[in-house]
Design a protein around this motif. Structure first.
Motif, PDB file in Angstrom:
ATOM      1  N   ILE A   5       0.881  -1.167   0.000  1.00 25.87           N
ATOM      2  CA  ILE A   5       0.000   0.000   0.000  1.00 25.87           C
ATOM      3  C   ILE A   5       0.914   1.212   0.000  1.00 25.87           C
ATOM      4  O   ILE A   5       1.716   1.397   0.914  1.00 25.87           O
ATOM      5  N   LEU A   6       0.816   1.984  -1.058  1.00 26.70           N
ATOM      6  CA  LEU A   6       1.596   3.201  -1.208  1.00 26.70           C
ATOM      7  C   LEU A   6       0.629   4.353  -0.991  1.00 26.70           C
ATOM      8  O   LEU A   6      -0.328   4.509  -1.751  1.00 26.70           O
ATOM      9  N   ALA A   7       0.844   5.105   0.089  1.00 31.21           N
ATOM     10  CA  ALA A   7      -0.150   6.099   0.490  1.00 31.21           C
ATOM     11  C   ALA A   7       0.501   7.442   0.802  1.00 31.21           C
ATOM     12  O   ALA A   7       1.621   7.501   1.311  1.00 31.21           O
ATOM     13  N   VAL A   8      -0.240   8.486   0.519  1.00 32.62           N
ATOM     14  CA  VAL A   8       0.198   9.842   0.838  1.00 32.62           C
ATOM     15  C   VAL A   8      -0.178  10.141   2.287  1.00 32.62           C
ATOM     16  O   VAL A   8      -1.321   9.934   2.699  1.00 32.62           O
ATOM     17  N   GLY A   9       0.779  10.603   3.056  1.00 24.66           N
ATOM     18  CA  GLY A   9       0.530  11.066   4.412  1.00 24.66           C
ATOM     19  C   GLY A   9       0.639   9.985   5.475  1.00 24.66           C
ATOM     20  O   GLY A   9       0.601   8.793   5.189  1.00 24.66           O
ATOM     21  N   LYS A  10       0.802  10.463   6.688  1.00 18.96           N
ATOM     22  CA  LYS A  10       0.863   9.595   7.860  1.00 18.96           C
ATOM     23  C   LYS A  10      -0.524   9.531   8.494  1.00 18.96           C
ATOM     24  O   LYS A  10      -1.310  10.460   8.370  1.00 18.96           O
ATOM     25  N   LYS A  57       0.787  17.327  -8.499  1.00 22.06           N
ATOM     26  CA  LYS A  57       2.047  17.079  -9.205  1.00 22.06           C
ATOM     27  C   LYS A  57       3.144  16.678  -8.220  1.00 22.06           C
ATOM     28  O   LYS A  57       3.845  15.688  -8.439  1.00 22.06           O
ATOM     29  N   ARG A  58       3.284  17.414  -7.135  1.00 21.30           N
ATOM     30  CA  ARG A  58       4.347  17.120  -6.162  1.00 21.30           C
ATOM     31  C   ARG A  58       4.114  15.776  -5.470  1.00 21.30           C
ATOM     32  O   ARG A  58       5.052  14.995  -5.312  1.00 21.30           O
ATOM     33  N   GLU A  59       2.879  15.542  -5.042  1.00 18.45           N
ATOM     34  CA  GLU A  59       2.593  14.246  -4.420  1.00 18.45           C
ATOM     35  C   GLU A  59       2.772  13.118  -5.425  1.00 18.45           C
ATOM     36  O   GLU A  59       3.298  12.051  -5.091  1.00 18.45           O
ATOM     37  N   ILE A 106      -2.488   2.173  -4.582  1.00 19.85           N
ATOM     38  CA  ILE A 106      -2.010   3.541  -4.397  1.00 19.85           C
ATOM     39  C   ILE A 106      -3.163   4.421  -3.934  1.00 19.85           C
ATOM     40  O   ILE A 106      -4.196   4.512  -4.598  1.00 19.85           O
ATOM     41  N   ILE A 107      -2.956   5.061  -2.774  1.00 23.14           N
ATOM     42  CA  ILE A 107      -3.947   5.964  -2.178  1.00 23.14           C
ATOM     43  C   ILE A 107      -3.359   7.369  -2.187  1.00 23.14           C
ATOM     44  O   ILE A 107      -2.298   7.604  -1.606  1.00 23.14           O
ATOM     45  N   GLY A 108      -4.048   8.289  -2.829  1.00 22.57           N
ATOM     46  CA  GLY A 108      -3.585   9.672  -2.892  1.00 22.57           C
ATOM     47  C   GLY A 108      -3.868  10.432  -1.611  1.00 22.57           C
ATOM     48  O   GLY A 108      -4.377   9.882  -0.632  1.00 22.57           O
ATOM     49  N   GLY A 109      -3.527  11.704  -1.643  1.00 23.40           N
ATOM     50  CA  GLY A 109      -3.786  12.584  -0.513  1.00 23.40           C
ATOM     51  C   GLY A 109      -5.201  13.129  -0.557  1.00 23.40           C
ATOM     52  O   GLY A 109      -6.072  12.606  -1.265  1.00 23.40           O
ATOM     53  N   SER A 110      -5.435  14.195   0.164  1.00 15.82           N
ATOM     54  CA  SER A 110      -6.788  14.750   0.286  1.00 15.82           C
ATOM     55  C   SER A 110      -7.335  15.271  -1.045  1.00 15.82           C
ATOM     56  O   SER A 110      -8.547  15.392  -1.200  1.00 15.82           O
ATOM     57  N   LEU A 111      -6.463  15.518  -2.015  1.00 13.93           N
ATOM     58  CA  LEU A 111      -6.915  16.002  -3.321  1.00 13.93           C
ATOM     59  C   LEU A 111      -6.946  14.895  -4.370  1.00 13.93           C
ATOM     60  O   LEU A 111      -7.278  15.142  -5.527  1.00 13.93           O
ATOM     61  N   GLY A 112      -6.577  13.691  -3.981  1.00 12.27           N
ATOM     62  CA  GLY A 112      -6.623  12.572  -4.915  1.00 12.27           C
ATOM     63  C   GLY A 112      -5.267  12.224  -5.483  1.00 12.27           C
ATOM     64  O   GLY A 112      -4.239  12.412  -4.839  1.00 12.27           O
TER      65      GLY A 112
END
Length: 159
Positions: A5-10, A57-59, A106-112
């Motif tokens: 699981i590759l995820a943005v954020g803790k 883009k950065r995420e 893959i799970i993105g951050g709050s913006l996807g």
């Protein structure tokens, strides 16, 4: 089977961390689980289109730097395909029968997720039309992965 699981954020909330730990423990007999976190980009509460694009883009660059080259990649996004639990279990089983033993969700951050990340994925998966917090999504995904393995093995699981 190797599941990443590759995820943005803790994960910030204690109750989510506890639930995640529980499903990590439950999954040990079924797969090797790895969770990779990439840093979440800070943004305003209501970002404009330009800022949203910059954040994605950065995420996305951080995610792409960690995406394994091998295996099957699944992007979790609202516009993705929907499966029942049984349908997704069949998909996982089909991948295993084809000799694919590495699956990355893959799970993105709050913006996807950025379009660049979605393009490297083999499928896009949607859990709902509802907007779900990305931190909660990690727990929901782990529960479903556990359920899929129980279905594949024909083991009972509470409904």
């Amino acid at each position: 089977m190797n599941i990443t699981i590759l995820a943005v954020g803790k994960i910030k909330e204690g109750y989510l961390r506890e639930g995640i730990k529980e499903y990590e423990k439950r999954l040990k007999p079924y797969c090797t689980l790895r969770i990779i976190e990439v840093e979440e980009e800070r943004s305003q509460d209501e970002p404009g289109p330009a800022e949203k694009e910059k954040v994605l883009k950065r995420e996305g660059e951080r995610i792409l730097g960690k995406v394994p080259r091998q295996g099957f990649k699944i992007a979790l996004c609202i516009e993705g395909e929907r499966f029942s639990s049984e349908g997704m279990a069949s998909k996982i089983e089909e991948l295993a029968l084809r000799g694919i033993s590495d699956i990355t969700f893959i799970i993105g951050g709050s913006l996807g997720l950025s379009d660049e990340v979605k393009k490297v994925c083999d499928i896009k998966l949607s859990f709902s039309d509802f907007t779900l917090p990305h931190q909660l999504m990690r727990l929901l995904l782990l529960e479903q992965i556990y359920r899929w393995f129980k279905i594949i093995r024909g083991e009972p699981y509470h409904k």
